[in-house]
Design an enzyme around this catalytic site. Sequence first.
Site: not given
Length: 343
Positions: A90, A103, A110, A114, A117, A159, A214, A332
């Site tokens: 996407e 974006c 991935c 996380c 996500c 990433e 972070l 996000c």
Amino acid sequence: MVHLKELTLQELEQLLAQWQEPAFRARQIFSWIYRTGVLDYAAMNNVPVSLRRKLEAAARISALSLVEKRLARDGTEKCLFRLPDSQLIEAVSIPADNRVTGCISSQAGCKFACVFCCSGQAGFQRDLTCGEMLDQIAFLKFQSAARELTHLVFMGTGEPLDNYDNVLKAIRMANSEDTLHIGARRITISTCGIVPALERLAGERLQIELSVSLHAADDATRSRLMPVNKRYPLKELIAACRHYNKQTGRQVTFEYILISGVNSSLADARKLGRILEGFDAKVNLIPMNAGVSAGLQPPQKLDILFFRDALVKSGVRVTLRKSRGQDIEAACGQLRLRYEYEK
Ligand code: SAH
């Protein structure tokens, strides 16, 4: 089959030389692909038919086939593509004021898992090639609703620093006058914090923007949210970011998702202020997108403002990010997975 967007202008010139074609044809072809945005050789009317036929047989202009486009009320548009090996990826176009930000995804799936996500929840498939990233960029520029593109963020699925060479080639290509000529300062890499790759990036002499995800100011919390922290803990990560800032003179942005009861207390704000003390950095606060991970919620509006004020008091530059495209699941951490479930 060659993919033309894998090639620099010089590389295309070399290919054409092998076919006994003059070098200037490469510029003509590049102009059609990157200035006009054509997806079909038939449109290249200053290129001889014989060369168009050769190209048709040996090279593709884009590896993407569009599966669906969804336009949100706020103008954000999410585009879902299928690649020749049937991977789904996407890209999102985000218009705001007088800019349009693309974006871009750097990987199919991935590895980093996380917890907040979506992108990692279906696992990792593969790295995207330089051409597949340029395809997304060109698509957003010429085929999206906005039909414009001024900024790029590598914040889609994947990433970018785990696909270092391809991402850097895509950035250098997008930045080049021969192609889309997007200014380096308008291109952002967002990373979960792969320390050796950050050190390498600092040496590239690129003027790009760096965002570091972070999301916590102590190792216990960060490792719980982002398993990559066990490999590259905060102390090493912050040191690498300070080094990056020193070496490049560029300000680093830290992304910090606010999650209720996890990382958003006033004590957390003060901890964050302490680890960034004396650092030319900015913190971008993002209220957690609910609905991505079971059990994680954004804090109440007032708590978000208290957190921000505490951080400002400790001397850190802070912005509060507005989430875009939520009604089409383009926000996000929301990319891709939903479609796989619904298919
Ligand atoms: N792997 C890179 C780029 C992809 S994530 C990175 O980690 O930065 C892009 C941004 O979206 C990151 O800042 C990420 O932390 C954020 N994000 C992911 N899930 C989110 C969610 N549920 N709510 C808000 N932001 C999220």
